[in-house]
Design an enzyme around this catalytic site. Structure first.
Site, PDB file in Angstrom:
ATOM      1  N   CYS A   1      23.384   0.110 -12.215  1.00  0.00           N
ATOM      2  CA  CYS A   1      23.619   0.942 -13.325  1.00  0.00           C
ATOM      3  C   CYS A   1      24.918   1.581 -13.408  1.00  0.00           C
ATOM      4  O   CYS A   1      25.284   2.173 -14.508  1.00  0.00           O
ATOM      5  CB  CYS A   1      22.859   2.009 -13.338  1.00  0.00           C
ATOM      6  SG  CYS A   1      21.044   1.409 -13.424  1.00  0.00           S
TER       7      CYS A   1
ATOM      8  N   ASN B   1      15.900   2.656 -20.226  1.00  0.00           N
ATOM      9  CA  ASN B   1      16.950   2.617 -19.166  1.00  0.00           C
ATOM     10  C   ASN B   1      17.687   1.047 -19.179  1.00  0.00           C
ATOM     11  O   ASN B   1      16.602   0.279 -19.067  1.00  0.00           O
ATOM     12  CB  ASN B   1      16.370   2.870 -17.629  1.00  0.00           C
ATOM     13  CG  ASN B   1      17.587   2.431 -16.526  1.00  0.00           C
ATOM     14  OD1 ASN B   1      18.773   2.002 -16.993  1.00  0.00           O
ATOM     15  ND2 ASN B   1      17.227   2.831 -15.207  1.00  0.00           N
TER      16      ASN B   1
ATOM     17  N   HIS C   1      24.204   8.139 -17.203  1.00  0.00           N
ATOM     18  CA  HIS C   1      23.322   7.001 -17.450  1.00  0.00           C
ATOM     19  C   HIS C   1      22.185   7.332 -17.804  1.00  0.00           C
ATOM     20  O   HIS C   1      21.357   8.543 -17.346  1.00  0.00           O
ATOM     21  CB  HIS C   1      23.334   6.509 -15.859  1.00  0.00           C
ATOM     22  CG  HIS C   1      22.365   5.398 -15.522  1.00  0.00           C
ATOM     23  ND1 HIS C   1      22.031   4.222 -16.596  1.00  0.00           N
ATOM     24  CD2 HIS C   1      21.495   5.271 -14.828  1.00  0.00           C
ATOM     25  CE1 HIS C   1      21.110   3.674 -16.184  1.00  0.00           C
ATOM     26  NE2 HIS C   1      20.815   4.127 -15.106  1.00  0.00           N
TER      27      HIS C   1
END
Length: 338
Positions: free
Chosen positions: A116, A292, A262
């Site tokens: 990520c 996500n 994020h």
């Protein structure tokens, strides 16, 4: 005295047409809209369902939009990097496939795998490349087909992930060092813990545990996550990293224009926001309708909110991911978004 800096000069993005909402997900696994929304803040996610299409397809769509919007001559691009953990193949790189489809003739290309944090790490690397004077124009793409490694029998992880891609054009610019109106990539604090393997990984498919009948039968080719541990580390690291970057650059709740975290879990984002004492209008969030999307999440959030960004805005980017990798970066935005 002038200083050569890297600036973000344009954004492009792509999300698949198919939307998997919580009600449909609840018909696939034992969950509910209320359970998902309360715990992670996600209502829907986009899924690439067309057979035979992978991460490179979405990356190419995002990059093509970027090139069309900016009007940049593809032959002037020096490098193209794809940040991803869901590459089309073990080899060749997804970046090489995208480069070929776009017809770039004068660029190098390779993938970067930092979960990520992939976009954050790649942006820092590219900024250094541009500041060195050897490169002038680079395309960074964060792209993930997270559905390809999501277990839709696992109620703890399958609501989290979606597919998406976003592309960023990074160019060289010069500013007056020390001037209040300087723009570009200013600072970063990036770290890797190296202790996160037991808590977030895919158990099979790599060289330690290659694919076999056993690994497929036991469903070992999907994301494994210990949510509570990941949550704790994500909140503490993203907060610390953002506070450190803010402190050493004279930033605070009054002069930070936006933080772009994020998009892993709304509860994580809200915890970081609370500890930084930032109001809602300074926190860019799109997790409710995107989920996500790993390395794509930060550039995608910038792309969706480009119209809000103005030249000189102080922006902090922060992320946390498998590894554990984490960090924060500070940039002053280079143009008025449309």
């Amino acid at each position: 005295m002038t200083k050569r800096r890297a600036i973000i000069a344009g954004l492009g993005g792509y999300v698949p047409d198919y939307v998997l909402n919580n009600d449909e997900l609840a018909r696939m696994v034992d969950t509910s809209d209320e359970w998902i929304t309360t715990r992670v803040g996600i209502k829907e996610r986009h899924i690439l369902t067309e057979e035979g299409l992978g991460t490179s397809y979405m990356a190419r769509k995002a990059a093509r939009q970027l090139l069309d919007k900016t009007g940049v001559d593809p032959d002037t691009i020096d490098a193209l990097y794809v940040a991803t953990t869901t590459a089309d193949y073990r080899f060749p790189s997804t970046a090489s496939i995208v480069l070929g489809k776009l017809g770039l003739k004068n660029a190098l290309a390779f993938d970067i795998s930092a979960a990520c944090c992939g976009f954050l790490y790649t942006l820092d690397m590219v900024a250094c490349m541009i500041e060195s004077g050897r490169y002038n124009r680079v395309v960074i793409i964060g792209a993930e087909k997270m559905s390809s490694m999501t277990d839709y029998r696992d109620r703890a992880t399958c609501p989290l992930f979606g597919d998406a891609a976003a592309a960023v054009l990074v160019e060289a610019a010069e500013d007056e060092e020390g001037e209040r109106d300087r723009i570009g990539y200013i600072d970063s604090y990036l770290r890797t813990d190296g202790k996160g393997l037991p808590f977030l990984h895919m158990k099979a498919g790599g060289s330690v545990c290659p694919a076999s009948h056993f690994t497929v039968d036991h469903r070992l080719h999907f994301i494994y996550q210990e949510g509570r541990t990941v949550y704790k580390f994500a909140v503490s690291n993203m907060t610390y990293d953002s506070e450190l970057i803010a402190e050493r650059n004279g930033l605070n709740k009054d002069n930070i224009d936006f933080i772009v975290p994020h998009q892993a879990n709304l509860r994580i984002i809200e915890a970081v926001q609370k500890r930084l004492e930032l109001p809602d209008d300074k926190v860019i969030v799109n997790i409710e309708h995107i989920g996500n999307s790993s390395a794509a999440s930060i550039p995608l959030a910038l792309w969706e909110n480009e119209h809000r960004l103005r030249r000189g805005h102080n922006i902090i980017l922060t992320a946390f991911g498998a590894g554990f990798v984490h960090g924060a970066s500070y940039l002053r935005w280079a143009y008025d978004g449309k």
